[in-house]
Design a protein around this motif. Sequence first.
Motif: not given
Length: 182
Positions: A83-91, A131-134
């Motif tokens: 969920e963080r991976l999705i929310a932190q998408n910079p694009f 961002v955070d290892r992604v």
Amino acid sequence: MSDTVWIVLFRGVGGKTLLPVKPLRDKLAEAGFRHVATYINSGNAVVVSERSRETVRAAISEICAREFGFEKDIHLVSLAEWERLIAQNPFPEATGAGKYLHAAVLGAEPKAADVTALRVHAVDGESIAVVDRVAYLHTPHGFGLSKLAAKFDKGIKVPNTARNWNTVVRLGDLARAAARAA
């Protein structure tokens, strides 16, 4: 320990390396994983377990080696991390055409200099951000045509496995369904 929904990302599935999804689902369920689901034949699964990340990874690795001769990296991401991976998408503007946006789960934090060196290969609207290892790669002209994408795997210099945004969204849906069922 309480139940955790794990998104299981198998690295290097496809081409000569196959991981048949129905037998994989069956073997994971036999090993005690619950609410097992797989998504397309390219190395994605969802399981629920109260075991730790490392215990889950070890059990799945052993099943894959024994049953399928598969001995490549397996990355585990909890539903909360996904969920963080999705929310932190910079694009966020790139999510409409999900095949042009990829998220690569990294096994370690890459060096800033390696990310900077990769940016040299980006052309005309392409971008990379970590961002955070992604690592997020936006390749609006196509992943297969991108020099940035071609150089990414070796250039990032940490273990990783990438999925396009369409797969990211679908795995999130499957993981949320598993959480509701658990």
